[in-house]
Design a protein around this motif. Structure first.
Motif, PDB file in Angstrom:
ATOM      1  N   TRP A 323      38.181  40.896  39.001  1.00 24.69           N
ATOM      2  CA  TRP A 323      38.502  40.688  40.418  1.00 24.69           C
ATOM      3  C   TRP A 323      39.723  39.776  40.550  1.00 24.69           C
ATOM      4  O   TRP A 323      40.640  40.051  41.331  1.00 24.69           O
ATOM      5  CB  TRP A 323      37.299  40.086  41.140  1.00 24.69           C
ATOM      6  N   ASP A 326      42.956  41.700  39.141  1.00 25.16           N
ATOM      7  CA  ASP A 326      43.447  42.754  40.024  1.00 25.16           C
ATOM      8  C   ASP A 326      44.169  42.197  41.240  1.00 25.16           C
ATOM      9  O   ASP A 326      44.948  42.900  41.894  1.00 25.16           O
ATOM     10  CB  ASP A 326      42.290  43.653  40.481  1.00 25.16           C
ATOM     11  N   ARG A 327      43.926  40.932  41.561  1.00 27.02           N
ATOM     12  CA  ARG A 327      44.575  40.292  42.721  1.00 27.02           C
ATOM     13  C   ARG A 327      45.628  39.257  42.311  1.00 27.02           C
ATOM     14  O   ARG A 327      46.090  38.502  43.153  1.00 27.02           O
ATOM     15  CB  ARG A 327      43.489  39.644  43.607  1.00 27.02           C
TER      16      ARG A 327
END
Length: 331
Positions: A323, A326-327
């Motif tokens: 998470w 991916d950001r």
């Protein structure tokens, strides 16, 4: 029947995941947040919930928010490991909880779930996991955060005596997607960026945020009044946790064990150096003192009574890392 539900602490890691799940139930969800709160964790459900602004210290705002409410999830609180915010910790965690409980009693709320902490439970001696019946012994560490969470649970017990239907849940060390503020996830970021060259000698109980949110909702439906439920998963040493993070992220292993006594000396040396910011923010003495103990817990009660699921700690760490990655949040 459609219920009216109020959630505090809705922009926090656990609170935001809880609200996202609640928003899909068809119930009327209202969150009470401060004007300064960052609503980004809830952007996917903002059109499906009601946002009210108020502070835990503002009894009037809390009273207004409670009108017509059937259920309250009280997950607001200040998490701070240190001794520089003692008054604020007490005001938010103790007095704020008392204000919620008083308002719930006055409004005739049907049930409250109080989201507490494992620091309100106790420390495991000799690495033997403890359950909900253990005597609170965090006073041995002199950690104000733990003391305020303990006092908040005492306030809950008093409210139950006055007739409030309230259940307590005690989440352990929570990993998973959505930890925008890097709570437990700070250790992932720092191992990944090679800012944690050593590990403490204690251990921790790791649990996934999705499991925690689901079980908090189960506590509202099935928890017994006045009871507390530890929401935990695998008990691992910090060495095991660091090895897992290294394996998942591809970072080098953290190889240096650091006893607390030596940590105190090292911290005083690092504080005088200009490059001290190259070391993890996790390396403060209050946090390291806690991390030198074994916070190992037995969550059988929650599994038995709330049907709490289990997952390997590696799965939760992987979800959190992916998470963040991916950001682009890991730099």
């Amino acid at each position: 029947m459609r219920k009216k539900i109020l959630v505090t602490g809705a922009t926090g890691f656990i609170g935001s995941q809880l609200v996202i799940k609640l928003a899909s139930t068809g119930d009327d969800i209202t969150i009470l947040v401060r004007k300064s709160s960052d609503l980004r964790p809830l952007e996917s459900v903002l059109n499906n919930i009601t946002v009210l602004y108020g502070d835990l210290a503002n009894r009037g705002a809390i009273g207004e928010a409670m009108k017509g409410v059937d259920q309250v999830y009280h997950s607001a609180g200040l998490t701070y490991m240190g001794d520089k915010k003692n008054a604020l910790l007490y005001r938010i965690n103790v007095e704020g909880t008392q204000n919620i409980l008083d308002a719930a009693l006055e409004a005739g709320v049907k049930r409250v779930v109080h989201v507490s902490s494992i620091t309100a439970v106790g420390i495991a001696k000799n690495r033997v996991p403890v359950d909900e019946s253990v005597r609170w012994n965090f006073d041995e560490i002199n950690l104000e955060y733990a003391r305020t969470k303990h006092l908040a649970e005492i306030a809950v017990a008093e409210a139950v005596k006055k007739g409030l239907d309230c259940v307590i849940v005690n989440p352990a060390f929570v990993f998973g997607a959505g930890d925008i503020n890097f709570n437990a996830g700070r250790i992932i970021k720092d191992v990944y960026n090679r800012r944690l060259p050593f590990y403490p000698l204690g251990g921790i109980c790791v649990v996934d945020v999705d499991i925690v949110a689901d079980t908090i909702m189960a506590a509202m439906d099935h928890g017994r009044t006045g009871e507390r439920y530890i929401l935990g998963g695998e008990n691992v040493t910090y060495k095991q946790l660091a090895d897992t993070i290294s394996r998942i992220t591809g970072a080098p292993k953290v190889r240096l064990p650091l006893p607390f006594g030596i940590a105190k000396i090292l911290k005083s040396v690092l504080d005088r150096k200009k490059n001290k910011n190259k070391i993890s923010k996790l390396f403060n003495l209050s946090m390291f003192r806690v991390a030198s103990e074994f916070l190992f817990y037995n969550s059988e009660k929650a599994r038995r009574e709330l049907n709490m699921s289990v997952a390997p700690h590696e799965e939760s760490v992987r979800k959190a890392f992916e998470w963040y990655r991916d950001r682009n949040l890991l730099n």
